[in-house]
Each structure stands twice: as structure tokens, then as C-alpha cells.
Write a protein that holds these residues in place. Structure first.
Motif, short mmCIF file in Angstrom:
data_model
loop_
_atom_site.label_atom_id
_atom_site.label_comp_id
_atom_site.label_asym_id
_atom_site.label_seq_id
_atom_site.Cartn_x
_atom_site.Cartn_y
_atom_site.Cartn_z
N THR A 169 0.63 -1.54 0.52
CA THR A 169 -0.21 0.01 -0.16
C THR A 169 0.52 1.10 0.22
OG1 THR A 169 -1.36 -1.36 1.27
CG2 THR A 169 -2.01 1.09 1.12
N VAL A 170 1.93 1.29 0.01
CA VAL A 170 2.84 2.56 0.62
C VAL A 170 3.47 3.11 -1.15
CG1 VAL A 170 4.63 3.70 2.00
CG2 VAL A 170 3.24 2.08 3.61
N HIS A 193 -8.73 1.63 2.64
CA HIS A 193 -7.18 1.16 3.09
C HIS A 193 -6.47 2.56 3.17
CE1 HIS A 193 -4.69 -0.88 5.01
NE2 HIS A 193 -3.79 -1.34 4.24
N GLU A 196 -7.20 4.67 4.10
CA GLU A 196 -7.29 5.48 5.33
C GLU A 196 -5.75 5.27 5.52
OE1 GLU A 196 -9.34 2.11 6.54
OE2 GLU A 196 -11.19 3.36 7.03
N THR A 197 -4.91 4.59 4.77
CA THR A 197 -3.63 4.14 4.59
C THR A 197 -2.78 6.41 4.72
OG1 THR A 197 -3.38 2.47 4.41
CG2 THR A 197 -1.44 3.59 4.32
N ARG A 199 -3.89 9.16 5.24
CA ARG A 199 -4.79 9.29 6.67
C ARG A 199 -3.12 8.93 7.50
NH1 ARG A 199 -10.76 11.27 7.72
NH2 ARG A 199 -10.98 12.32 5.71
N GLU A 200 -3.12 7.74 7.58
CA GLU A 200 -1.78 7.65 8.52
C GLU A 200 -0.25 8.22 8.51
OE1 GLU A 200 -2.68 3.31 8.50
OE2 GLU A 200 -4.35 3.88 9.75
N MET A 201 -0.06 8.26 6.94
CA MET A 201 0.69 8.61 6.66
C MET A 201 0.84 10.18 6.52
SD MET A 201 1.29 6.32 3.47
CE MET A 201 2.93 6.90 2.60
N GLY A 202 -0.52 10.57 7.25
CA GLY A 202 0.63 12.09 6.78
C GLY A 202 -0.55 12.59 6.35
N GLY A 370 -10.65 -2.25 10.08
CA GLY A 370 -10.33 -1.46 9.39
C GLY A 370 -10.78 -1.88 8.19
#
Ligand code: AMP
Ligand code: ZN
Length: 438
Positions: A169-170, A193, A196-197, A199-202, A370
Motif C-alpha cells: 500500500t505505501v 484502505h 485510510e493509509t 491519512r495515517e501517513m500524514g 479497518g
């Protein structure tokens, strides 16, 4: 939200007068019926048994005289029994996920690939896709039709295609941001996913150029759509298909988001009552059935999808006149789609009946953590096994896990439970608890 614009790739076919289209469908249906009667033993003998010949099929109204086709037929006829073209004319094989024993394959001639490409091209255009776009294909490539299917359609509109396939995903996100990807195709759960990722990665979605997504291969809902649209700031559109018919692009949503336009110059949809097998009128809920028209390699007459939905014939505000399918709201059988893979409880049963120390009583519990599907299989051990050592239990658990993974194609958490703790049923056993909220 960046605005995607409605584009109609093939107005002649997509906006055709419905009476003219019906004429064309009847013509193509007659050709298909003759083709399978002449080339496919299973269809010929079924038609003979039903007391019909190709001459009895004159128009679309005669469709209901034809025999059905179902998944077991594809298994029984594996590999080439349903092919209506000589082997040398077949240029591609694709396959369906998650079936025990014999795989299910579909064979394509070059013409079939071109037609399938046309179908997906229309889907990409309907989501606003053009040669200005950069399309990231995050469906899996390989036998599964998702990756190559979307790839072909996106290439055909002239877009720049990024053939990522699924996973990592990254890396997907870095590529998307770095290249300025404008459109993405993947399963709706994976789209969530990704959102959401991000967002999580900023990261800030404003720094991305995404405007639309083409999501399918599993059931989803308007709630999920809203969430994806909010996270990714895109128009999220549904696309439907199945390997037996061609793959994605059997039907697709336009930006009106009022159901999926069926590519009716390539397939004829019907809704039937799954119990009586009688055709139902437009608007009623039932099982979706497709007949291919024009397909050469492996034509399908009245293929039972086991997907439940409704059809609506009213002309759409986008200008297309094709029949629209509502979202798939369920199945007539117990097939589950877990992380994009079709899974049947009978496969788990087969695995368990071949392992010593466990009973064939099990419960599959599906959750969404998630946006990722998680499968747990609770398996009852036998009384004899209960007296065994902890390490023997661990070996057993590992063995089940490995066999489940290789048979189903998805990993599961195996939980061993005491004898007689899984509920018994007098009628049809309920082997699945699906806690996913779509
Ligand atoms: P496969 O042949 O492995 O691609 O699986 C086809 C099945 O996936 C269909 O019969 C449906 O049950 C499911 N499917 C595909 N697209 C969608 C969609 N857009 N919405 C709901 N289910 C879908
Ligand atoms: Zn429309």
C-alpha cells in the motif's frame, strides 16, 4: 473534489434506440445459438433434450426456451469442453478465483479480447477517463480478470497506465502521488484502505491529483462509496463482471451513480426467480443471468451468476439507453468474497475431512478490521485429540492453516475449539457469521 466529466465512448452502441438494439441482440443471439449447437457438445445435447433446435430461437423473447449454464458445468467441462473455437484461435485464458479441485477457465479469441476491451473502455470513459489521464491499476494481474481487464480498457482510451497490481500500500500511495495519478481501479475495500493509509501517513489528499475510481469485484454499498469519496476526494464508481462472461465491464456505473449500465450489445441480462427459474419482469429482485452474444471462444447461454439484483430499463440522464443493474445485494448460494477471492464453505469442509484429529464441524467468522477482511475458522477437535499435547495441537493448527490457504487462496486464522461446541443444525447448516458492515 476534482470534477470527472461524463464521456460516452461509443454513443452509437451505448445510446442506441432500444428497439433497434433488440433487433441487433436477436440477430447476434441467433448466431450464438447456432455456434454453440454446432461446436459445443454439452449445449447441443441439452437443446436436443429440451426438444429445441437453433431454428426455434428467433428473437430475444425466445431466450427462456434455452437451457441454463451453471458453475459446475464449467468444472465438468474443464479445460476445453465449452470452447466453440478451435484451440489455435484461442489467444488467452483467464480463470476464476477460489474454486476447489478443477479450476474454472474462460478462453478468448482475439475478437473476444477486443470486445472485452471495448466493454472496459466504455467503463473508463464513463468515469471521465481519456488520454489526459494516468490510471493506476491496483487489481491483481494474472488469471484474475481484474488487472488485465482494466489495463486493456485504460490503455484503449489512451491513458497512461500504471500496472501496479495489488499489495504494498505505501508503494501504491507513493506512486500515486509522485506520478500524479488521476484514476484508480481496485476493490472498494482496498480503496478504503488506501484512503485510510494516506491519512495515517500524514499526507494531505489535496496534494494528489485523483478524480475518479473504478471499484468492483466484491459487494459494497453507498455508505462505503461516501467514505471512499470523502477520503480520496474522488467520484467512486461501481464496475461489475465475472470471469465466465469475460471479466470486469459486463456493466459499469456512469457519473449519475444510479446503477450499472449493462453492455447490452455483448450480453443479454435476465432476472429469474432462483427457485422456479422463471424469468421475472424488470424491477423485481432475483438472480441475474447472462447470455453472451458475439463471444466466440467460450460463449455462455443463460449463465446463472447466483448474484441477486434488479434491472431497470429507463433511460439514464447520462444519455445511455442500456439497462441498468442495481448494486448486487446478495447471493443465492453461500459464496463469500474475502479480500477479492471467491470462497465457498464447502472448500473448508473438504479440507477438514482430509485432516485427522478434527471433526467436520466448523464456523467461518468474517470481520472487517479497518478495511481489510479477516477470516477466522473455528474448528472442533476430536475427543481423542483433546488428550494430546499442546505442541500436537499447534502442529494441527498449522496444518489446517496451510491447507486452507492453499485450497481457498486466502489465509485464515484457525481457532481450535472443544468437541461439541460448534452449533449443530437440523436443517441447512449455517457455517458462516459475516460481521462485515458494507
Ligand atoms: P470472479 O469471476 O472471480 O471475478 O468473480 C465474479 C463475482 O464477483 C461475481 O459473480 C460477483 O459475485 C462478484 N462481483 C464482481 N463485481 C462486483 C460488484 N461490482 N459488486 C458486487 N459483486 C461483484
Ligand atoms: Zn447513466
Amino acid at each position: 473534489m476534482k470534477q470527472a466529466i461524463n464521456r460516452i465512448w461509443n454513443p452509437e452502441m451505448e445510446c442506441m434506440d432500444i428497439d433497434v438494439r433488440r433487433e441487433m441482440q436477436s440477430q447476434k443471439l441467433r448466431e450464438t445459438v447456432k455456434r454453440v449447437y454446432d461446436n459445443v457438445e454439452m449445449y447441443r445435447s441439452r437443446m436436443i433434450d429440451a426438444g429445441i433446435t437453433p431454428d426455434d430461437i428467433k428473437t430475444v423473447d425466445d431466450l427462456s426456451k434455452l437451457p441454463f449454464t451453471d458453475k459446475p458445468d464449467l468444472r465438468d467441462q474443464f479445460p476445453y469442453g465449452l470452447f466453440a473455437s478451435p484451440r489455435k484461435d484461442i489467444v488467452r485464458i483467464q480463470g476464476s478465483s477460489g474454486t476447489t479441485g478443477m479450476p474454472i477457465v474462460s478462453g478468448y479469441t482475439q475478437q473476444d479480447i477486443d470486445d472485452w476491451t471495448e466493454m472496459v473502455t466504455r467503463s473508463v470513459a464513463a468515469a471521465g477517463g481519456s488520454d489526459e489521464d494516468i490510471v493506476q491499476v491496483t487489481y491483481g494481474y494474472g488469471l484474475f480478470t481484474g488487472g488485465l481487464g482494466l489495463h486493456q480498457g485504460a490503455s484503449n482510451v489512451g491513458a497512461m497506465v500504471v500496472p501496479m497490481s495489488s499489495g504494498n500500500t505505501v508503494r501504491q500511495i507513493n506512486m500515486m502521488k509522485g506520478l500524479g495519478v488521476t484514476m484508480i481501479g481496485c476493490t472498494p475495500s482496498y480503496a478504503l484502505h488506501i484512503g485510510e493509509t494516506i491519512r495515517e501517513m500524514g499526507l494531505d489528499i489535496k496534494d494528489f491529483k485523483l478524480k475518479a475510481g473504478i471499484f468492483g469485484a466484491e459487494p459494497w454499498s453507498d455508505n462505503i462509496r461516501n467514505r471512499i469519496e470523502d477520503l480520496l476526494q474522488i467520484d467512486a464508481l461501481d464496475i461489475y463482471g465475472l470471469t465466465e462472461i469475460c471479466g470486469p465491464g459486463v456493466s459499469f456505473e456512469c457519473l449519475e451513480k444510479v446503477g450499472m449500465h449493462v453492455n447490452e450489445d455483448f450480453v443479454i441480462p435476465e432476472i429469474i426467480d432462483p427457485d422456479t427459474l422463471q424469468p421475472l419482469p424488470y424491477g423485481e429482485l432475483g438472480e441475474l443471468v447472462f447470455s453472451t452474444i458475439g463471444k466466440q471462444g467460450m460463449p455462455m447461454l443463460r449463465y446463472r451468476t447466483h448474484d441477486l439484483c434488479r434491472l431497470h430499463p429507463e433511460k439514464c440522464a447520462c444519455g445511455r439507453t442500456t439497462v441498468r443493474m442495481e448494486r448486487i445485494i446478495g447471493r443465492t448460494d453461500d459464496m463469500l468474497i474475502i479480500r477479492g477471492v471467491n470462497v465457498f464453505p464447502s472448500q473448508v469442509e473438504t479440507v477438514l475431512t482430509n485432516i485427522r484429529g478434527v471433526s467436520p464441524h466448523f464456523l467461518m467468522v468474517v470481520d472487517r478490521e479497518g478495511s481489510t477482511d479477516r477470516l477466522e475458522i473455528q474448528v472442533e477437535v476430536t475427543e481423542e485429540m483433546m488428550g494430546d499435547t499442546i505442541s500436537a495441537m499447534q502442529v494441527l493448527q498449522k496444518e489446517i492453516g496451510e491447507k486452507v490457504k492453499s485450497t481457498l487462496g486466502v489465509a485464515a486464522r484457525i481457532k481450535l475449539v472443544d468437541p461439541k461446541t460448534i452449533p449443530r443444525f437440523e436443517g441447512k447448516a449455517r457455517r458462516v457469521t459475516d460481521n462485515r458492515i458494507l
